[in-house]
Design a protein around this motif. Structure first.
Motif, PDB file in Angstrom:
ATOM      1  N   GLY A 255       0.827  -1.206   0.000  1.00  0.00           N
ATOM      2  CA  GLY A 255       0.000   0.000   0.000  1.00  0.00           C
ATOM      3  C   GLY A 255       0.859   1.253   0.000  1.00  0.00           C
ATOM      4  N   LEU A 256       1.873   1.276   0.830  1.00  0.00           N
ATOM      5  CA  LEU A 256       2.773   2.431   0.911  1.00  0.00           C
ATOM      6  C   LEU A 256       3.455   2.684  -0.423  1.00  0.00           C
ATOM      7  CD1 LEU A 256       4.275   4.553   2.689  1.00  0.00           C
ATOM      8  CD2 LEU A 256       6.020   2.820   3.066  1.00  0.00           C
ATOM      9  N   ARG A 257       3.894   1.600  -1.058  1.00  0.00           N
ATOM     10  CA  ARG A 257       4.577   1.713  -2.350  1.00  0.00           C
ATOM     11  C   ARG A 257       3.658   2.324  -3.413  1.00  0.00           C
ATOM     12  NH1 ARG A 257       9.233  -0.676  -4.584  1.00  0.00           N
ATOM     13  NH2 ARG A 257       8.547  -1.259  -6.669  1.00  0.00           N
ATOM     14  N   ILE A 258       2.425   1.816  -3.455  1.00  0.00           N
ATOM     15  CA  ILE A 258       1.477   2.359  -4.440  1.00  0.00           C
ATOM     16  C   ILE A 258       1.218   3.835  -4.133  1.00  0.00           C
ATOM     17  CG2 ILE A 258      -0.824   2.156  -5.455  1.00  0.00           C
ATOM     18  CD1 ILE A 258      -0.887  -0.745  -4.649  1.00  0.00           C
ATOM     19  N   PHE A 259       1.014   4.107  -2.844  1.00  0.00           N
ATOM     20  CA  PHE A 259       0.695   5.470  -2.420  1.00  0.00           C
ATOM     21  C   PHE A 259       1.819   6.443  -2.788  1.00  0.00           C
ATOM     22  CE2 PHE A 259       0.163   8.829   0.845  1.00  0.00           C
ATOM     23  CZ  PHE A 259      -1.159   9.128   0.621  1.00  0.00           C
ATOM     24  N   ASN A 260       3.059   5.996  -2.582  1.00  0.00           N
ATOM     25  CA  ASN A 260       4.199   6.875  -2.851  1.00  0.00           C
ATOM     26  C   ASN A 260       4.392   7.169  -4.325  1.00  0.00           C
ATOM     27  OD1 ASN A 260       5.248   7.710  -0.427  1.00  0.00           O
ATOM     28  ND2 ASN A 260       6.394   5.826  -0.098  1.00  0.00           N
ATOM     29  N   ARG A 261       3.926   6.255  -5.183  1.00  0.00           N
ATOM     30  CA  ARG A 261       4.159   6.451  -6.615  1.00  0.00           C
ATOM     31  C   ARG A 261       2.935   6.968  -7.344  1.00  0.00           C
ATOM     32  NH1 ARG A 261       7.857   1.570  -8.368  1.00  0.00           N
ATOM     33  NH2 ARG A 261       9.479   1.871  -6.828  1.00  0.00           N
ATOM     34  N   LYS A 262       1.854   7.120  -6.613  1.00  0.00           N
ATOM     35  CA  LYS A 262       0.584   7.400  -7.266  1.00  0.00           C
ATOM     36  C   LYS A 262       0.453   8.846  -7.748  1.00  0.00           C
ATOM     37  CE  LYS A 262      -4.057   6.211  -7.081  1.00  0.00           C
ATOM     38  NZ  LYS A 262      -3.730   5.735  -8.425  1.00  0.00           N
ATOM     39  N   ASP A 263      -0.287   9.013  -8.861  1.00  0.00           N
ATOM     40  CA  ASP A 263      -0.677  10.345  -9.324  1.00  0.00           C
ATOM     41  C   ASP A 263      -2.064  10.642  -8.775  1.00  0.00           C
ATOM     42  OD1 ASP A 263       1.596  10.722 -10.893  1.00  0.00           O
ATOM     43  OD2 ASP A 263       0.712   9.559 -12.527  1.00  0.00           O
ATOM     44  N   PHE A 264      -2.189  11.769  -8.080  1.00  0.00           N
ATOM     45  CA  PHE A 264      -3.493  12.117  -7.523  1.00  0.00           C
ATOM     46  C   PHE A 264      -4.147  13.228  -8.331  1.00  0.00           C
ATOM     47  CE2 PHE A 264      -1.566   9.904  -4.056  1.00  0.00           C
ATOM     48  CZ  PHE A 264      -2.622   9.199  -3.517  1.00  0.00           C
TER      49      PHE A 264
ATOM     50  N   LYS B   8       7.791  15.775 -19.060  1.00  0.00           N
ATOM     51  CA  LYS B   8       6.906  14.842 -19.768  1.00  0.00           C
ATOM     52  C   LYS B   8       6.068  14.047 -18.786  1.00  0.00           C
ATOM     53  CE  LYS B   8       9.743  14.193 -23.846  1.00  0.00           C
ATOM     54  NZ  LYS B   8      10.744  13.364 -24.475  1.00  0.00           N
ATOM     55  N   LYS B   9       4.822  13.829 -19.166  1.00  0.00           N
ATOM     56  CA  LYS B   9       3.955  12.984 -18.351  1.00  0.00           C
ATOM     57  C   LYS B   9       2.922  12.303 -19.237  1.00  0.00           C
ATOM     58  CE  LYS B   9       1.979  11.047 -14.938  1.00  0.00           C
ATOM     59  NZ  LYS B   9       2.678  10.050 -14.116  1.00  0.00           N
ATOM     60  N   ALA B  10       2.792  11.001 -19.059  1.00  0.00           N
ATOM     61  CA  ALA B  10       1.760  10.263 -19.786  1.00  0.00           C
ATOM     62  C   ALA B  10       0.881   9.547 -18.777  1.00  0.00           C
ATOM     63  CB  ALA B  10       2.411   9.251 -20.728  1.00  0.00           C
ATOM     64  N   LYS B  45      -0.601  20.238 -11.053  1.00  0.00           N
ATOM     65  CA  LYS B  45      -0.484  19.120 -10.115  1.00  0.00           C
ATOM     66  C   LYS B  45       0.921  18.536 -10.110  1.00  0.00           C
ATOM     67  CE  LYS B  45      -5.156  17.433  -9.515  1.00  0.00           C
ATOM     68  NZ  LYS B  45      -6.031  16.264  -9.627  1.00  0.00           N
ATOM     69  N   THR B  46       1.613  18.590 -11.247  1.00  0.00           N
ATOM     70  CA  THR B  46       2.984  18.096 -11.296  1.00  0.00           C
ATOM     71  C   THR B  46       3.902  19.018 -10.492  1.00  0.00           C
ATOM     72  OG1 THR B  46       2.470  17.323 -13.517  1.00  0.00           O
ATOM     73  CG2 THR B  46       4.760  17.211 -12.843  1.00  0.00           C
ATOM     74  N   LEU B  47       3.648  20.321 -10.612  1.00  0.00           N
ATOM     75  CA  LEU B  47       4.453  21.269  -9.843  1.00  0.00           C
ATOM     76  C   LEU B  47       4.254  21.057  -8.336  1.00  0.00           C
ATOM     77  CD1 LEU B  47       3.836  24.550 -11.902  1.00  0.00           C
ATOM     78  CD2 LEU B  47       5.906  23.149 -11.866  1.00  0.00           C
ATOM     79  N   LEU B  48       3.068  20.618  -7.973  1.00  0.00           N
ATOM     80  CA  LEU B  48       2.760  20.395  -6.559  1.00  0.00           C
ATOM     81  C   LEU B  48       3.230  19.032  -6.057  1.00  0.00           C
ATOM     82  CD1 LEU B  48      -0.834  21.827  -6.414  1.00  0.00           C
ATOM     83  CD2 LEU B  48       0.984  22.459  -4.847  1.00  0.00           C
ATOM     84  N   GLY B  49       3.620  18.161  -6.992  1.00  0.00           N
ATOM     85  CA  GLY B  49       4.023  16.823  -6.582  1.00  0.00           C
ATOM     86  C   GLY B  49       2.849  15.869  -6.421  1.00  0.00           C
ATOM     87  N   LEU B  50       1.647  16.312  -6.759  1.00  0.00           N
ATOM     88  CA  LEU B  50       0.485  15.412  -6.710  1.00  0.00           C
ATOM     89  C   LEU B  50       0.587  14.387  -7.827  1.00  0.00           C
ATOM     90  CD1 LEU B  50      -2.542  17.807  -6.137  1.00  0.00           C
ATOM     91  CD2 LEU B  50      -1.859  15.939  -4.677  1.00  0.00           C
ATOM     92  N   VAL B  51       1.091  14.844  -8.959  1.00  0.00           N
ATOM     93  CA  VAL B  51       1.332  13.969 -10.106  1.00  0.00           C
ATOM     94  C   VAL B  51       2.836  13.864 -10.275  1.00  0.00           C
ATOM     95  CG1 VAL B  51       1.127  13.825 -12.613  1.00  0.00           C
ATOM     96  CG2 VAL B  51      -0.843  14.519 -11.251  1.00  0.00           C
ATOM     97  N   LYS B  52       3.315  12.634 -10.488  1.00  0.00           N
ATOM     98  CA  LYS B  52       4.757  12.425 -10.644  1.00  0.00           C
ATOM     99  C   LYS B  52       5.121  12.444 -12.121  1.00  0.00           C
ATOM    100  CE  LYS B  52       5.258  11.106  -6.218  1.00  0.00           C
ATOM    101  NZ  LYS B  52       6.276  11.093  -5.208  1.00  0.00           N
ATOM    102  N   SER B  53       6.071  13.279 -12.484  1.00  0.00           N
ATOM    103  CA  SER B  53       6.437  13.380 -13.892  1.00  0.00           C
ATOM    104  C   SER B  53       7.201  12.140 -14.340  1.00  0.00           C
ATOM    105  CB  SER B  53       7.294  14.626 -14.115  1.00  0.00           C
ATOM    106  OG  SER B  53       8.511  14.476 -13.418  1.00  0.00           O
ATOM    107  N   ASP B  54       7.153  11.854 -15.664  1.00  0.00           N
ATOM    108  CA  ASP B  54       7.903  10.715 -16.199  1.00  0.00           C
ATOM    109  C   ASP B  54       9.372  11.094 -16.398  1.00  0.00           C
ATOM    110  OD1 ASP B  54       5.584   9.264 -16.230  1.00  0.00           O
ATOM    111  OD2 ASP B  54       5.081   9.816 -18.293  1.00  0.00           O
ATOM    112  N   SER B  55       9.588  12.331 -16.871  1.00  0.00           N
ATOM    113  CA  SER B  55      10.959  12.803 -17.028  1.00  0.00           C
ATOM    114  C   SER B  55      10.954  14.312 -17.050  1.00  0.00           C
ATOM    115  CB  SER B  55      11.562  12.256 -18.329  1.00  0.00           C
ATOM    116  OG  SER B  55      10.866  12.797 -19.433  1.00  0.00           O
ATOM    117  N   GLY B  56      12.140  14.887 -16.961  1.00  0.00           N
ATOM    118  CA  GLY B  56      12.267  16.338 -16.938  1.00  0.00           C
ATOM    119  C   GLY B  56      12.532  16.851 -15.528  1.00  0.00           C
ATOM    120  N   ASP B  57      12.916  18.124 -15.462  1.00  0.00           N
ATOM    121  CA  ASP B  57      13.250  18.728 -14.164  1.00  0.00           C
ATOM    122  C   ASP B  57      12.278  19.846 -13.826  1.00  0.00           C
ATOM    123  OD1 ASP B  57      15.649  17.248 -13.879  1.00  0.00           O
ATOM    124  OD2 ASP B  57      16.559  18.570 -15.383  1.00  0.00           O
ATOM    125  N   ILE B  58      11.996  19.951 -12.545  1.00  0.00           N
ATOM    126  CA  ILE B  58      11.239  21.101 -12.056  1.00  0.00           C
ATOM    127  C   ILE B  58      12.044  21.736 -10.934  1.00  0.00           C
ATOM    128  CG2 ILE B  58       9.100  21.872 -10.972  1.00  0.00           C
ATOM    129  CD1 ILE B  58       7.752  19.376 -12.078  1.00  0.00           C
TER     130      ILE B  58
END
Lengths: 264, 235
Positions: A255-264, B8-10, B45-58
């Motif tokens: 769960g932690l792993r998914i949570f840490n990598r998740k896009d919200f 980049k983000k997909a 959301k990527t700038l906030l870290g809610l979404v994790k980027s695939d590549s690139g720098d912020i």
């Protein structure tokens, strides 16, 4: 650490305000109370409580774990935009939900002892054992619920469906399968393999540990004797305890792993 | 300041951000426009870290993003849809976030007064109207006086009076030298609030510069016309 406590405190507040946690505790309260009235407060009470607990705690914890993830998406997003570590947040939420459920279960089950004239002699350790096992099951299945909720984040029907299947599988189907295996390969000595298979299901481990604790394995004939020899030994207790801890650690880690990598 | 290199983000097969480069200096108010699904919210959301980027720098205020979180102390964010734990009371939510951050909410009282939130403070969030929830969101975003502010379609649910008050507040923040990113579909509003504009189309930045220059280039009087013209142009 401060952030963790803040989240935990907030979860407690929210959950107890939602009142249904009180209802959950009340179920165990009524159960124990009724059992005390009917059977006078000996071992029977705790055997019966543990029987209900084995079915009820996993399904309630599982459903609540997944429901929580689905219901709190906006709340999660709000917290994730704050300067808060994702792992801290995860542990805060996970323990913040498991702990109030555990507290409700423990208080609900133990409170009737108060007005039924205390514990019968010798059942203190049994009580402790049942409560500890129930607490462990709560944490295990809330963890599984979190995993399902996070994995099927956008597909609630699938998330709920699989959760109920998991419960049904562990609570009912698994034992049926074991029966089939025993029936099909009845000519061979299966006890060791059955012990091994049993170890893979946390509800079965809990069930057998209860059988051992209450010394009712004698009812199971030869298998019971084999079980007793294994589970009653220090090694058996160590292994089954270890398996339960593994069941606690693996889902929460996933769960932690998914949570840490998740896009919200 | 905000600097983005080749971001980049997909989401599955769908490439939402296709290698964005962006450099927003400190103190600049920037509007983000583009059709629905262009990647505006994903960018924020990527700038906030809610979404994790695939590549690139912020890089935000000289901090490179790598899963760290403390940089968010300098960012206030008002989401598109303001939805909060339903059972919570407004004043509780505000103090919970205050306790969580351990920062002093310097503008809390001021914002509550400006947005006329006093009568709502002791209500559960569940019974608050959409507009009042938005105001709570705006308060949460600005009360810690962060140097960077993100507003995702901020006035979408506000009545004219609240919208006016909100824009007044934004002007104040601008004068105070905040770096701001505002997404909106209301071009007239952006003209009032920002000097620079980013036009995003299918995950790529098609235009980034001053609104004045954009109008001149496209020989248009209003931002709406210029943006509409750019949307029509073949990609």
């Amino acid at each position: 650490m401060r952030v963790y406590w803040q989240i935990l405190r907030n979860e407690f507040q929210t959950l107890f305000r939602a009142k249904w946690v009180l209802g959950y505790g009340l179920i165990f309260l009524l159960l124990t109370d009724t059992l005390f009235r009917f059977s006078g407060g000996g071992t029977e009470v705790w055997v019966s409580v543990s029987n209900i607990m084995l079915l009820l705690i996993p399904i309630i914890s599982l459903i609540y774990g997944i429901l929580y993830i689905y219901q709190s998406r906006d709340y999660l997003e709000l917290l994730l935009t704050q300067p808060v570590n994702r792992s801290t947040l995860f542990w805060g939420l996970y323990t913040g939900i498991s702990a109030p459920l555990t507290v409700a279960f423990i208080i609900g089950s133990a409170l009737p002892i108060g007005w039924h004239g205390g514990l019968a002699s010798g059942s203190a350790s049994q009580l402790f054992f049942v409560l500890a096992l129930g607490s462990l099951l709560t944490f295990i299945f809330v963890g599984l619920g979190f995993v399902m909720g996070l994995y099927f984040y956008d597909d609630k029907i699938k998330g709920f469906g699989f959760s109920i299947v998991i419960w049904l599988f562990m609570a009912v189907i698994y034992d049926g399968l074991i029966m089939v295996i025993i029936f099909m390969f009845g000519d061979y000595s299966l006890e060791t393999s059955v012990i091994f298979i049993t170890m893979l299901n946390p509800m079965d481990i809990a069930r057998i540990l209860i059988l051992m604790e209450f010394d009712i394995s004698a009812l199971m004939g030869y298998s019971g004797a084999v079980f007793n020899r294994f589970f009653g030994s220090n090694l058996g207790i160590l292994v089954s305890g270890g398996m339960l801890v593994l069941w606690l650690a693996v889902p929460s880690w996933v769960g932690l792993r998914i949570f840490n990598r998740k896009d919200f | 300041m905000i600097r983005i290199n080749n971001l980049k983000k997909a989401f599955g097969p769908h490439q939402v951000l296709k290698g964005m480069d962006l450099n927003i200096p400190a103190g600049q108010a920037t509007g983000v426009v583009g059709p629905n699904g262009a990647g505006k919210t994903t960018l924020i959301k990527t700038l906030l870290g809610l979404v994790k980027s695939d590549s690139g720098d912020i890089i935000i205020n000289n901090i490179q993003l790598n899963g760290n979180y403390d940089y968010r102390r300098q960012i206030g964010y008002m989401p598109q849809q303001a939805r909060y734990p339903e059972q919570m009371i407004v004043s509780e939510l505000l103090s919970f976030i205050e306790d969580l951050r351990g920062d002093e909410a310097v503008f809390k009282e001021q914002l509550i007064k400006e947005f006329n939130l006093e009568p709502e403070l002791h209500k559960q969030l569940r019974i608050l109207s959409g507009g009042n929830k938005q105001k709570v969101g705006a308060t949460l975003a600005m009360m810690f006086n962060p140097s960077i502010l993100f507003f995702d379609e901020p006035t979408a649910g506000l009545d004219p009076r609240s919208s006016f008050i909100f824009k007044e507040r934004i002007q104040k923040e601008k004068v105070a030298g905040k770096t701001m990113l505002i997404t909106s579909h209301i071009m007239s509003e952006l003209e009032q609030l920002v000097d620079h504009v980013i036009f995003i189309l299918e995950g790529e930045i098609k235009y980034y510069g001053r609104i004045d220059d954009l109008l001149k280039e496209n020989r248009q009087e209003r931002l709406e016309g210029a943006i509409a013209k750019m949307m029509e142009e073949p990609a």
